[in-house]
Design a protein around this motif. Structure first.
Motif, PDB file in Angstrom:
ATOM      1  N   PRO A 170       0.792  -1.237   0.000  1.00 39.51           N
ATOM      2  CA  PRO A 170       0.000   0.000   0.000  1.00 39.51           C
ATOM      3  C   PRO A 170       0.822   1.283   0.000  1.00 39.51           C
ATOM      4  N   ASP A 171       2.022   1.257   0.601  1.00 37.10           N
ATOM      5  CA  ASP A 171       2.826   2.478   0.676  1.00 37.10           C
ATOM      6  C   ASP A 171       3.774   2.631  -0.504  1.00 37.10           C
ATOM      7  N   CYS A 172       3.788   1.669  -1.423  1.00 39.20           N
ATOM      8  CA  CYS A 172       4.718   1.710  -2.559  1.00 39.20           C
ATOM      9  C   CYS A 172       4.320   2.822  -3.531  1.00 39.20           C
ATOM     10  N   GLU A 173       5.309   3.613  -3.952  1.00 40.93           N
ATOM     11  CA  GLU A 173       5.068   4.700  -4.905  1.00 40.93           C
ATOM     12  C   GLU A 173       5.761   4.475  -6.240  1.00 40.93           C
ATOM     13  N   ILE A 174       6.809   3.665  -6.245  1.00 46.69           N
ATOM     14  CA  ILE A 174       7.525   3.386  -7.491  1.00 46.69           C
ATOM     15  C   ILE A 174       8.091   1.969  -7.437  1.00 46.69           C
ATOM     16  N   ILE A 175       8.008   1.269  -8.566  1.00 44.65           N
ATOM     17  CA  ILE A 175       8.515  -0.102  -8.692  1.00 44.65           C
ATOM     18  C   ILE A 175       9.650  -0.083  -9.698  1.00 44.65           C
ATOM     19  N   PHE A 176      10.867  -0.385  -9.253  1.00 42.99           N
ATOM     20  CA  PHE A 176      12.026  -0.451 -10.135  1.00 42.99           C
ATOM     21  C   PHE A 176      12.227  -1.888 -10.610  1.00 42.99           C
ATOM     22  N   LEU A 177      12.606  -2.048 -11.874  1.00 42.03           N
ATOM     23  CA  LEU A 177      12.848  -3.361 -12.462  1.00 42.03           C
ATOM     24  C   LEU A 177      14.338  -3.523 -12.758  1.00 42.03           C
ATOM     25  N   LEU A 178      14.932  -4.573 -12.228  1.00 41.04           N
ATOM     26  CA  LEU A 178      16.357  -4.820 -12.410  1.00 41.04           C
ATOM     27  C   LEU A 178      16.562  -6.112 -13.196  1.00 41.04           C
ATOM     28  N   TRP A 179      17.273  -5.991 -14.323  1.00 43.00           N
ATOM     29  CA  TRP A 179      17.563  -7.160 -15.150  1.00 43.00           C
ATOM     30  C   TRP A 179      18.876  -7.775 -14.692  1.00 43.00           C
ATOM     31  N   GLU A 180      18.823  -9.029 -14.263  1.00 41.02           N
ATOM     32  CA  GLU A 180      20.007  -9.682 -13.712  1.00 41.02           C
ATOM     33  C   GLU A 180      21.000 -10.119 -14.780  1.00 41.02           C
ATOM     34  N   ASP A 181      20.589 -10.093 -16.058  1.00 39.50           N
ATOM     35  CA  ASP A 181      21.513 -10.496 -17.117  1.00 39.50           C
ATOM     36  C   ASP A 181      22.278  -9.313 -17.707  1.00 39.50           C
ATOM     37  N   GLU A 182      22.124  -8.140 -17.138  1.00 35.85           N
ATOM     38  CA  GLU A 182      22.866  -6.965 -17.602  1.00 35.85           C
ATOM     39  C   GLU A 182      24.141  -6.844 -16.761  1.00 35.85           C
ATOM     40  N   SER A 183      25.205  -7.420 -17.248  1.00 35.89           N
ATOM     41  CA  SER A 183      26.440  -7.486 -16.461  1.00 35.89           C
ATOM     42  C   SER A 183      27.321  -6.257 -16.619  1.00 35.89           C
ATOM     43  N   THR A 184      27.072  -5.449 -17.656  1.00 38.69           N
ATOM     44  CA  THR A 184      27.866  -4.237 -17.857  1.00 38.69           C
ATOM     45  C   THR A 184      26.992  -3.014 -17.629  1.00 38.69           C
ATOM     46  N   LEU A 185      27.626  -1.884 -17.350  1.00 33.10           N
ATOM     47  CA  LEU A 185      26.891  -0.647 -17.128  1.00 33.10           C
ATOM     48  C   LEU A 185      26.411  -0.094 -18.468  1.00 33.10           C
ATOM     49  N   ALA A 186      25.110   0.035 -18.632  1.00 31.39           N
ATOM     50  CA  ALA A 186      24.535   0.545 -19.884  1.00 31.39           C
ATOM     51  C   ALA A 186      23.100   0.976 -19.641  1.00 31.39           C
ATOM     52  N   ASP A 187      22.653   2.004 -20.364  1.00 21.25           N
ATOM     53  CA  ASP A 187      21.273   2.463 -20.230  1.00 21.25           C
ATOM     54  C   ASP A 187      20.505   2.349 -21.543  1.00 21.25           C
ATOM     55  N   MET A 188      20.998   1.492 -22.455  1.00 27.39           N
ATOM     56  CA  MET A 188      20.279   1.234 -23.706  1.00 27.39           C
ATOM     57  C   MET A 188      20.466  -0.231 -24.058  1.00 27.39           C
ATOM     58  N   VAL A 189      19.583  -0.747 -24.894  1.00 25.24           N
ATOM     59  CA  VAL A 189      19.607  -2.174 -25.198  1.00 25.24           C
ATOM     60  C   VAL A 189      20.394  -2.436 -26.473  1.00 25.24           C
ATOM     61  N   THR A 190      20.799  -3.696 -26.656  1.00 22.79           N
ATOM     62  CA  THR A 190      21.613  -4.054 -27.821  1.00 22.79           C
ATOM     63  C   THR A 190      20.783  -4.253 -29.077  1.00 22.79           C
ATOM     64  N   ASP A 191      19.515  -4.610 -28.911  1.00 25.94           N
ATOM     65  CA  ASP A 191      18.637  -4.842 -30.062  1.00 25.94           C
ATOM     66  C   ASP A 191      17.284  -4.211 -29.755  1.00 25.94           C
ATOM     67  N   VAL A 192      17.052  -3.056 -30.333  1.00 27.83           N
ATOM     68  CA  VAL A 192      15.852  -2.282 -30.006  1.00 27.83           C
ATOM     69  C   VAL A 192      14.579  -3.057 -30.328  1.00 27.83           C
ATOM     70  N   LYS A 193      14.539  -3.746 -31.456  1.00 25.50           N
ATOM     71  CA  LYS A 193      13.295  -4.394 -31.894  1.00 25.50           C
ATOM     72  C   LYS A 193      12.887  -5.558 -30.994  1.00 25.50           C
ATOM     73  N   THR A 194      13.847  -6.327 -30.509  1.00 23.05           N
ATOM     74  CA  THR A 194      13.498  -7.505 -29.725  1.00 23.05           C
ATOM     75  C   THR A 194      13.596  -7.279 -28.216  1.00 23.05           C
ATOM     76  N   LEU A 195      14.388  -6.293 -27.805  1.00 19.01           N
ATOM     77  CA  LEU A 195      14.629  -6.087 -26.372  1.00 19.01           C
ATOM     78  C   LEU A 195      14.129  -4.732 -25.871  1.00 19.01           C
TER      79      LEU A 195
END
Length: 508
Positions: free
Chosen positions: A328-353
């Motif tokens: 009930p007190d949650c205001e934001i839900i963050f999603l963490l992908w465990e297969d992202e081993s390097t620091l990056a803020d964009m995906v490798t394949d835009v169409k599929t990922l």
């Protein structure tokens, strides 16, 4: 006498977003009566757009009043029109200073379907926020140790996490926290990647005090109230502009025996002679059309600034569920992908990922008003690709995403609705950011009226407003409103005799 003649000036405002409405309001308040607003679409509001998900109000465009305090013209108008709840208008709420990042109560979910402990996420989040604050200091120092915010943050994170001690699985999760927060900042900044945001100019943006608030009845309620102050018939809808002929470049700009320096030509063939034109279209639209929109073409310096400045896409995906899976007190839900081993803020394949760019969901509150609705946020080229998919495809992907991160294969959204700002032909994206190689000088150059030199330099034929022209508050609704009022005031001052101007020459 010059001022009275000025009140008879023909002024055309291009665009009926909040910047254009604000400019028209101010001109009317100062006695100008030959004011015409031309709007390309069939509605007012521009990037302020309220929609519905079932019976619930959702904001397809602008979401919050950022910094709801007396310094914010949007907040002052919202209070004047009685559009906010009592809590948002309290002095206590106005005094809270969160430096542009409200302290949301967060839940972190991972792609393995488990909830992450605060002991893991909070120290990394605090480190990230410290680095983000440091990124804003370089503007005041007048230096730029690295070209972009993204490169600076990632370098500092690598240094902080490179001691080689601790569990390697935990190290991957910590990098995942940073990746999610970088994706969130892409949405805040409206950029594809924080590697595209100039480190030296990042701190130019100013935050206002006040805890961000929303309009209980929808942001468009403010537009509706403002439109009530404009005379009926002042706004012409479905009037996209073909060309703005300025500096007497079109000899047909005549009306009532007068010759005008500017002629606004619409795509339907209608023309509007004018002494002054205030342009409030988006930077995205200018990037795409400035070469054909003006005759003569824009000066090279202004055209170069338009191209150097950044304008990106930030979209929302609203999801309605039967029951909440969050606390009930949650205001934001963050999603963490465990297969992202390097620091990056964009995906490798835009169409599929593409969905991996969606950093998480904010919870629409209170539940008594909205029911159980989440708002997913996604920026950049992944967001632009999402717009090309059918609503059914997006709903299926979001359903799979929620099931994966909650570990509950039975959760199925009732319905979704999403924004599509990149493919909107008159916005071409969401809002402005300071791109690599861009500076405040580019924003000043964009805001400079035309002609900028020569014998007609003081005639203020073409003026530029909109959020992209506001060096302190670009990307915001209050920045757009302030810019529209600024250009209207420029014309008021232009026609006001010096003896009647205040010490700053800006008020009757």
């Amino acid at each position: 006498m010059a001022f009275l003649q000025g009140l008879d000036s023909h002024i055309v405002v291009v665009g009926c977003g909040i910047s254009g409405i604000g400019a028209a309001q101010k001109l009317l308040q100062h006695g100008f009566h030959n004011v015409r607003v031309l709007e390309a679409t069939g509605r007012s509001g521009g990037r302020v757009k309220t929609g519905h998900l079932g019976s619930n109000i959702v904001e397809i465009g602008a979401n919050w009043i950022h910094g709801p305090s007396q310094e914010n013209p949007v907040f002052r108008l919202a209070c004047q029109y009685g559009l906010l709840d009592k809590e948002s208008m309290t002095e206590e709420n106005q005094a809270i200073d969160v430096a542009g990042h409200p302290p949301f109560t967060a839940t972190w979910l991972s792609s393995s379907g488990r909830q992450l402990e605060p002991e893991l996420t909070e120290p990394v989040s605090m480190l990230y926020m410290t680095l983000l604050e440091q990124s804003q200091v370089f503007y005041r120092q007048g230096r730029e140790p690295m070209p972009s915010v993204g490169e600076f943050i990632k370098r500092e994170i690598r240094l902080a996490l490179s001691d080689g001690r601790g569990n390697p699985v935990t190290a991957v999760l910590k990098r995942g926290v940073v990746n999610t927060l970088l994706k969130a900042e892409c949405c805040v900044s409206g950029t594809h990647t924080m590697d595209d945001v100039a480190l030296g100019a990042f701190g130019m943006y100013k935050t206002l005090p006040g805890l961000d608030c929303t309009f209980p009845g929808g942001y468009e309620g403010l537009i509706h109230q403002m439109m009530q102050t404009l005379p009926k018939g002042m706004v012409s809808y479905n009037k996209p502009i073909r060309c703005i002929h300025w500096n007497n470049s079109d000899g047909s700009a005549h009306h009532s025996g007068r010759t005008f320096p500017v002629l606004v030509e619409c795509e339907d063939g209608d023309t509007f002679p004018a002494d002054h034109v205030i342009i409030t279209v988006s930077l995205g639209y200018l990037k795409k059309h400035h070469e054909t929109l003006f005759r003569p073409r824009l000066p090279a310096q202004k055209a170069e600034s338009i191209q150097r400045m950044g304008f990106g896409t930030n979209n929302k995906i609203f999801v309605e569920l039967e029951q909440p899976f969050w606390e009930p007190d949650c205001e934001i839900i963050f999603l963490l992908w465990e297969d992202e081993s390097t620091l990056a803020d964009m995906v490798t394949d835009v169409k599929t990922l593409w969905v991996k760019k969606l950093f998480g969901f904010t919870v629409l509150r209170p539940a008594e008003r909205y029911g159980h609705i989440l708002c997913g946020w996604i920026a950049g080229r992944e967001s632009e690709h999402m717009e090309t998919l059918s609503e059914a495809e997006v709903k299926l992907t979001i359903t799979q995403l929620i099931q994966k991160f909650t570990g509950n294969p039975t959760i199925t959204p009732k319905r979704i609705v999403r924004s599509q700002w990149f493919h909107d032909p008159y916005t071409c994206g969401s809002y402005t950011y300071v791109a690599r190689g861009c500076s405040g000088h580019d924003i000043d150059t964009l805001a400079q009226p035309l002609p900028s030199e020569g014998p007609q330099a003081k005639s203020l034929q073409v003026l530029f407003a909109g959020e992209a022209t506001n060096k302190s508050f670009y990307s915001t609704v209050h920045g757009a409103l302030e810019a529209g009022c600024r250009e209207a005031q420029r014309l008021v001052t232009h026609y006001t005799p010096p003896a009647y101007q205040g010490p700053l020459g800006s008020k009757l």
